[in-house]
Structure formats: structure tokens, C-alpha cells
Design an enzyme around this catalytic site. Structure first.
Site, PDB file in Angstrom:
ATOM      1  N   HIS A 183       3.448   3.358  12.863  1.00 52.87           N
ATOM      2  CA  HIS A 183       2.421   4.223  13.482  1.00 52.87           C
ATOM      3  C   HIS A 183       2.931   4.952  14.716  1.00 52.87           C
ATOM      4  O   HIS A 183       2.138   5.520  15.447  1.00 52.87           O
ATOM      5  CB  HIS A 183       1.147   3.442  13.866  1.00 52.87           C
ATOM      6  CG  HIS A 183       0.480   2.743  12.721  1.00 52.87           C
ATOM      7  ND1 HIS A 183      -0.821   2.345  12.783  1.00 52.87           N
ATOM      8  CD2 HIS A 183       0.931   2.386  11.496  1.00 52.87           C
ATOM      9  CE1 HIS A 183      -1.148   1.733  11.634  1.00 52.87           C
ATOM     10  NE2 HIS A 183      -0.084   1.757  10.847  1.00 52.87           N
ATOM     11  N   ASP A 194      -0.246   4.368   0.992  1.00 51.91           N
ATOM     12  CA  ASP A 194      -0.660   5.410   1.940  1.00 51.91           C
ATOM     13  C   ASP A 194       0.069   5.256   3.271  1.00 51.91           C
ATOM     14  O   ASP A 194       0.713   4.232   3.536  1.00 51.91           O
ATOM     15  CB  ASP A 194      -2.181   5.385   2.171  1.00 51.91           C
ATOM     16  CG  ASP A 194      -2.677   4.076   2.752  1.00 51.91           C
ATOM     17  OD1 ASP A 194      -2.164   2.997   2.346  1.00 51.91           O
ATOM     18  OD2 ASP A 194      -3.558   4.110   3.635  1.00 51.91           O
ATOM     19  N   GLU A 204       4.477  -5.742   3.573  1.00 48.47           N
ATOM     20  CA  GLU A 204       4.239  -5.105   4.877  1.00 48.47           C
ATOM     21  C   GLU A 204       5.464  -5.281   5.772  1.00 48.47           C
ATOM     22  O   GLU A 204       6.203  -6.257   5.632  1.00 48.47           O
ATOM     23  CB  GLU A 204       3.048  -5.790   5.570  1.00 48.47           C
ATOM     24  CG  GLU A 204       1.695  -5.499   4.970  1.00 48.47           C
ATOM     25  CD  GLU A 204       1.120  -4.169   5.454  1.00 48.47           C
ATOM     26  OE1 GLU A 204       1.716  -3.546   6.362  1.00 48.47           O
ATOM     27  OE2 GLU A 204       0.093  -3.752   4.889  1.00 48.47           O
ATOM     28  N   ASP A 212       6.355   1.438   7.286  1.00 52.13           N
ATOM     29  CA  ASP A 212       4.995   0.998   6.924  1.00 52.13           C
ATOM     30  C   ASP A 212       4.434   1.908   5.846  1.00 52.13           C
ATOM     31  O   ASP A 212       3.663   2.800   6.162  1.00 52.13           O
ATOM     32  CB  ASP A 212       4.136   0.986   8.194  1.00 52.13           C
ATOM     33  CG  ASP A 212       2.775   0.359   7.988  1.00 52.13           C
ATOM     34  OD1 ASP A 212       2.554  -0.239   6.926  1.00 52.13           O
ATOM     35  OD2 ASP A 212       1.937   0.480   8.889  1.00 52.13           O
ATOM     36  N   HIS A 215       0.845  -1.197   0.000  1.00 50.43           N
ATOM     37  CA  HIS A 215       0.000   0.000   0.000  1.00 50.43           C
ATOM     38  C   HIS A 215       0.881   1.248   0.000  1.00 50.43           C
ATOM     39  O   HIS A 215       1.989   1.237   0.568  1.00 50.43           O
ATOM     40  CB  HIS A 215      -0.971   0.000   1.183  1.00 50.43           C
ATOM     41  CG  HIS A 215      -0.343   0.068   2.530  1.00 50.43           C
ATOM     42  ND1 HIS A 215       0.051   1.253   3.117  1.00 50.43           N
ATOM     43  CD2 HIS A 215      -0.028  -0.907   3.423  1.00 50.43           C
ATOM     44  CE1 HIS A 215       0.553   1.002   4.316  1.00 50.43           C
ATOM     45  NE2 HIS A 215       0.529  -0.294   4.529  1.00 50.43           N
ATOM     46  N   GLU A 273      -4.983   1.779   2.777  1.00 48.71           N
ATOM     47  CA  GLU A 273      -4.922   0.571   3.604  1.00 48.71           C
ATOM     48  C   GLU A 273      -5.080   0.915   5.072  1.00 48.71           C
ATOM     49  O   GLU A 273      -5.520   0.084   5.863  1.00 48.71           O
ATOM     50  CB  GLU A 273      -3.581  -0.146   3.378  1.00 48.71           C
ATOM     51  CG  GLU A 273      -3.522  -1.568   3.954  1.00 48.71           C
ATOM     52  CD  GLU A 273      -2.992  -1.633   5.383  1.00 48.71           C
ATOM     53  OE1 GLU A 273      -3.080  -2.711   5.991  1.00 48.71           O
ATOM     54  OE2 GLU A 273      -2.482  -0.599   5.920  1.00 48.71           O
ATOM     55  N   GLU A 274      -4.733   2.158   5.447  1.00 47.60           N
ATOM     56  CA  GLU A 274      -4.704   2.528   6.867  1.00 47.60           C
ATOM     57  C   GLU A 274      -6.060   3.003   7.381  1.00 47.60           C
ATOM     58  O   GLU A 274      -6.156   3.469   8.511  1.00 47.60           O
ATOM     59  CB  GLU A 274      -3.653   3.625   7.105  1.00 47.60           C
ATOM     60  CG  GLU A 274      -2.218   3.244   6.741  1.00 47.60           C
ATOM     61  CD  GLU A 274      -1.584   2.242   7.709  1.00 47.60           C
ATOM     62  OE1 GLU A 274      -2.289   1.748   8.605  1.00 47.60           O
ATOM     63  OE2 GLU A 274      -0.384   1.948   7.550  1.00 47.60           O
TER      64      GLU A 274
END
Lengths: 356, 356
Positions: free
Chosen positions: B332, B73, B158, B99, B71, B129-130
Site C-alpha cells: 500500500h 485485486d 499474503e 500485495d 486475492h 480483498e482491499e
């Protein structure tokens, strides 16, 4: 829209009219306006307004002055607004009917019709009784204009089922926090869940046994309840904080300070923040003015369990009791109602007391 | 401003370039444009775009086709944009470095440079995706163009610390409500406190022991957490409702339906509302394609505990694993970073697998 109140209507009808002017705490403006307009038309009253609080006084130079006080706000609606009569027109259902538009109706009826009572009377109609103490209109008036509250005795027309209720319990609110450690819920063992930890606080509340002390001959009944709980960061995060807000209702043999110490000790394992704390008042029915009132209206006095502004008058050195037509047990419930005959009876008792 | 990507730069440099094109979920347009421009210049790829999702495919007629997906994003910035190299240029810090812009850099390097891999390859670069599953670019593609995702095996790049992670755990959120009866706190014995009642739910959570089942040779670790709690009407009201939101992370030997039944049974005493429920995926490392991949890149596969789009491929019947240079534990977080050597190593492993 401007609301008009007809103070010649009977007290039950006036109760319905008052109930149908919404006045949830903080939004009493329209009702205060209507009361002000109605009272300023009464020639024997001197009317003063402070915010949404109104004071109307007779000025007859009597030896004794008594205060009749009531709050004009209600708790938030719960699908119980506007009011509704039963088919026999004996029971009025709706938010504030018992707590305490019926008491306010009695005050307004007496204020409008008694040009020459046997004692000078100060009628107080105040806002924000159902919310934090610093917003309470009577509290603010006691700070800004204590002279307006001067008197030898006070009656609060809070719901008391037509019985004289002496004193009141104190009320303390505290926030108790649990602290955890954030983590992703996919690896929750890396964190500590603060909501789970709050389970211990709830266990203390569930196991708690109320005290029921007898004070000046009347029996009180304490209460300790969670009134709010909140916690949570996001749907995939182990939360690091949870706050439980408790409300402790304490008998008047315990001071504000003793109540705070008790709560801090009970929840010693967590940080405790005292949010507000209002003292109770001992029943004080041995005071002369209170005893003569109780004798005039009759019945056997009982302990007041809820907190009322009786404590505010106690603080000013004015003996005070609760006496009103509403029913306190169903106040703040969706099914709140008042009995029309109780409203008429309360008006009659007070009228007798202020006449004979 | 149009961004230009140089796919001949080494993978760490390309990671920094990708990181410095902001692409918080919902705002991936400029990055998708840059990737599209770079890939359409590569003669051996067929490029298709759907919204901000790009698919680039080789068309060599090989017997086997594999999917490499990532992903584009990131989560919102936290004072960690743009990226920053340490002085030795071995560690790149910034939002999305782990990530998963480093994984995307590896995909792009392989896509640009491998004209004749031993298997046909489908490179997928998708958005959102988030955020909520219905916005997820891979989810949308699986509904609109499932043929574009066809393959015998899929690798999601990932963050996995350079280790093959098999399968993923499912995630279910449910709201559990306690129902009480409102009353004034001054007479709390007239009501039933719903917050106190929630103590029983928290007790179940505190007493809960996680299952750690071994599925296809990998050990999973379940989690059950309150992620939110709320209740309370007013500071003087015994509350009549309290809602506990729980997040159950379940091992892939349990289906969505079984997870729901488990939660409903565990909290059978209360009304349970399922808020969302996404299945896990078995590791499937016994499948031929997965086993050959694990053998080629080396190391000991481990279970994936978080939920990833591996489950999306599982739903399409395609065995899939996570394998990427990022570090999931610091994804994150404000300090998110990636190790340049891990990026280079991941690229090398995949290149070997697609060559030998």
C-alpha cells in the site's frame, strides 16, 4: 417567490414576517430584495444598494446625523424556522428573532414612519455579519463607500435586552495543528497519532481561566473555545495531522496584536495560523453623543461581551453603542426567541430620542 | 484486449505479467479472465468461476485437502503501474507486486505444474480483498459455495516476508460522541464545549497501554487509535457534539464480543456506536496440518498483526496461516516492491511441502 413587507404592521408582526424570509449568511438576496422594494416606496428616503446591503438616508440638512444599523443575516437553522408565536402572542420563537430581525423591524418601522426626525438618520441593513469579516456587508461598505456611513453617532440594533451596551470584545480565530506520522493501525507504534497529540491542546483549553477586566467603568468577560476540530486519513491509518480551531473573545483593553501574541504564546508548542482577528472597542460612553443617547433611552449601560460592528464604527471614528430588543444570551441557540413587548419598547425609546 | 498468461514462465516473470494487468478492486475482470483461460487449459484441474473469483481443484481422492488462496485485486495505483525491474532483474517495483501478485504467481505455478501433489489442493483466486468486507470474493464464496472452500488447512499467500504468520488480530471501529450544549462563544459560559470534553477521550487513548498476549505460542501486539475526530458548528458557536472514531486492533484471544465489551467499558462515560467489527483468528499452529506445514517450510512462525482472510477460514473451522513472498510493511505504499529470489524460494518451499 417575491416577498412583500408591510411596514405599517406593528414591529412584532414585522419581526415575524422578517424572520420567515430565510436569510442564512450568503443567502440574503430575497430578504434584501424585499427590504429594498419596501424602502424605495418611502418618499422621504434615498436608497442605495451595494450587493445585499442597503442604505436608506433622510436628507433634511439637520446639524447632526446618526446611523441606525443592523445585519439581516442569521446563523444556520436548527429546526427553528419558520417562527412560532406562543398562544398569548407575546413571545416569538425562531432563528434570528433576537439576533436580529427584531432590531431590523424597529429600524424599518422608524425609517418608514419618521419623515422629519430631529436628526438626519442613515439606516443601514447589511449582510454576512455572522461569517468571516471579509464578507461582512458593513465592513465592505466601510471600504467601498465610507461616505454613506458618515455620522456623529451610531446605534447598532444588536440584541442587548433593551439595555445600552458600550464597546465590544474583540474576536480572534486561530487554527492550531498537531503533526504526527502516518502508519497502518495494525502497527500503530510505527507512527505518531496527531489526534492523540491534540489532547494537549484541549487540556490547555479546559484549564484556561477567563480574564474579567474593567474598562472605562464596565466589566468585560473573556472566552476561549475550540469551535472546530478535524483529523483523520482513513479507518485503518494513524493520522498525521489534526487541526483545532479556537475562538478567543478578548476584552477591549487588549489590542488585536496583543490578542494574537497571547494566543501564539499560549499555544507555542504548535504551529498557529491566525484565521481572522477583529478588534474590540472601548465603551466610549464619555463621548457626548453617546451620553445623550444613553440619557434619552434610560437605564444603566453595561459592557458588550460579544463582538459587534460597534468596532467597525470605532475604526471610522464614529462613537457607537449596541441597543436592541433581542436577548443576546439566547442568540445562536435552537430556542432563540424575542419578547414582543421589548420590540415595541425599543421602537418607542428610539422614536422618542429622534423626536424630542 | 485479452491478456494471455504463460504459466511455464518462471514465477518472477509471471509476477511481472500479473502486475501489468491492472486489477484495482472492482476492476478485476480482465485479470480474472486471463487466469480462467490459463487454468482451464490445465487438464488435472476442475475450474469453477463465481463473478471474478476462481476456484481450481485437483480431484485425486487424497486423504487430506489443503487450500492455497490469494486475492487478485490491488489498491489504487500511485504512479507505480506498470511494474519495473531493476537492472539486475532482482527487484520488481509496482502496485501489487508484494500485495499480492507474487503470491498469486506462486499459486498459478504450482497449480499448472503439480499434477499429482501429495494432498488434494484447492487454489482460490478472489477479488475485492482491499475494500469493504461485503464485496470480498472469499467472503462471498464462503456464503454461496462453502463446499468449494472445504479443506483441512489453508495457506493465504499474503505478503509475510517468507515467514509463516499465524492467526491474525481482529479489528473494531467505534464512534464515541461527547455531548455538550451550544452557546455563542461571546458567552461561552452559558454552554458546554463538546470538543473540550473530547479531551478526556484523547487522554484515555494517550494513557492506554497495549496488551501483548501470547496466544498458542505467538506474541500479539494490540493497538488503539483515534482514526478520525470531528466537531464544530460555526466559528462563533460553542459546539454541542464531537465524535472520535477509534480503531481497536485486538489479539485473537479476545472475541468480537469481548472486544466490543472492552471498548464500551473503556469509554463508558460516553455513547459508543460500533461501526464495524471483524474477529481475529488464533494461530492454531498446534493443529496437525498447520504444524506439518510450518515444519516443512521452516523458520520460526510469528504472529500476524494485521487483519487478513485467515479469519474467514477460522470462521469455517479451517486452520489457516499467512505465508507469501511479499513484504507487508511496504504494501500500500508508492514504493511497493518484491524480491525475485523470495518468490522463487516461496514456490520451492510449497512445492516441497506438497511433494514429500
Amino acid at each position: 417567490m417575491d416577498h412583500e413587507l408591510d411596514l405599517r404592521a406593528d414591529a412584532p408582526a414585522l419581526t415575524a414576517a422578517l424572520t420567515d424570509i430565510a436569510s442564512v449568511s450568503g443567502e440574503e438576496g430575497p430578504l434584501a430584495d424585499a427590504i429594498e422594494r419596501a424602502l424605495t416606496r418611502v418618499p422621504h428616503l434615498v436608497v442605495t444598494r451595494r450587493g445585499n446591503t442597503l442604505v436608506a438616508r433622510t436628507a433634511l440638512g439637520r446639524e447632526e446625523r446618526v446611523v441606525l444599523a443592523g445585519h439581516i443575516d442569521t446563523v444556520p437553522h436548527a429546526a427553528n424556522f419558520p417562527s412560532r408565536w406562543n398562544s398569548e402572542r407575546t413571545v416569538l420563537t425562531g432563528v434570528g428573532t433576537s439576533d436580529m430581525k427584531s432590531g431590523v423591524a424597529v429600524q424599518l418601522r422608524l425609517a418608514a414612519s419618521m419623515a422629519a426626525p430631529n436628526r438626519d438618520v442613515t439606516y443601514v441593513f447589511y449582510d454576512c455579519e455572522e461569517v468571516a469579516v471579509e464578507r461582512n456587508g458593513l465592513y465592505k461598505l466601510s471600504r467601498s463607500d465610507p461616505d454613506l456611513l458618515r455620522g456623529d453617532f451610531a446605534v447598532l440594533l444588536e440584541p442587548s435586552g433593551g439595555v445600552v451596551e458600550g464597546g465590544c470584545q474583540g474576536t480572534l480565530r486561530a487554527a492550531i495543528a498537531t503533526i504526527g506520522k502516518r502508519a497502518h493501525t495494525a502497527r500503530s507504534w510505527m507512527g505518531r497519532n496527531a489526534i492523540h497529540a491534540a489532547g494537549e491542546i484541549l487540556e490547555i483549553l479546559r484549564a484556561w481561566t477567563p480574564r474579567k477586566p474593567v474598562v472605562d467603568g464596565l466589566e468585560y468577560h473573556e472566552g476561549l473555545n475550540a469551535v472546530a476540530i478535524s483529523g483523520g486519513v482513513a479507518g485503518n491509518v494513524v493520522p498525521d495531522e489534526c487541526v483545532v480551531t479556537v475562538n478567543y473573545r478578548f476584552a477591549p483593553d487588549r489590542s488585536e496584536r496583543a490578542a494574537e501574541e497571547y494566543i501564539r504564546e499560549l499555544f507555542a508548542a504548535w504551529p498557529v495560523e491566525i484565521l481572522d482577528n477583529a478588534p474590540g472597542a472601548r465603551p466610549g460612553l464619555s463621548a457626548l453623543a453617546a451620553a445623550s443617547f444613553a440619557a434619552a433611552v434610560g437605564g444603566t449601560p453595561r459592557a458588550k461581551l460579544g463582538w459587534t460592528d460597534v468596532a467597525r464604527f470605532a475604526e471610522l471614528g464614529i462613537p457607537a453603542v449596541n441597543y436592541g430588543p433581542g436577548i443576546s444570551e439566547i442568540a445562536h441557540t435552537p430556542g432563540e426567541y424575542v419578547d414582543a413587548r421589548a420590540i415595541t419598547a425599543a421602537e418607542q425609546s428610539l422614536r422618542t430620542w429622534l423626536t424630542l
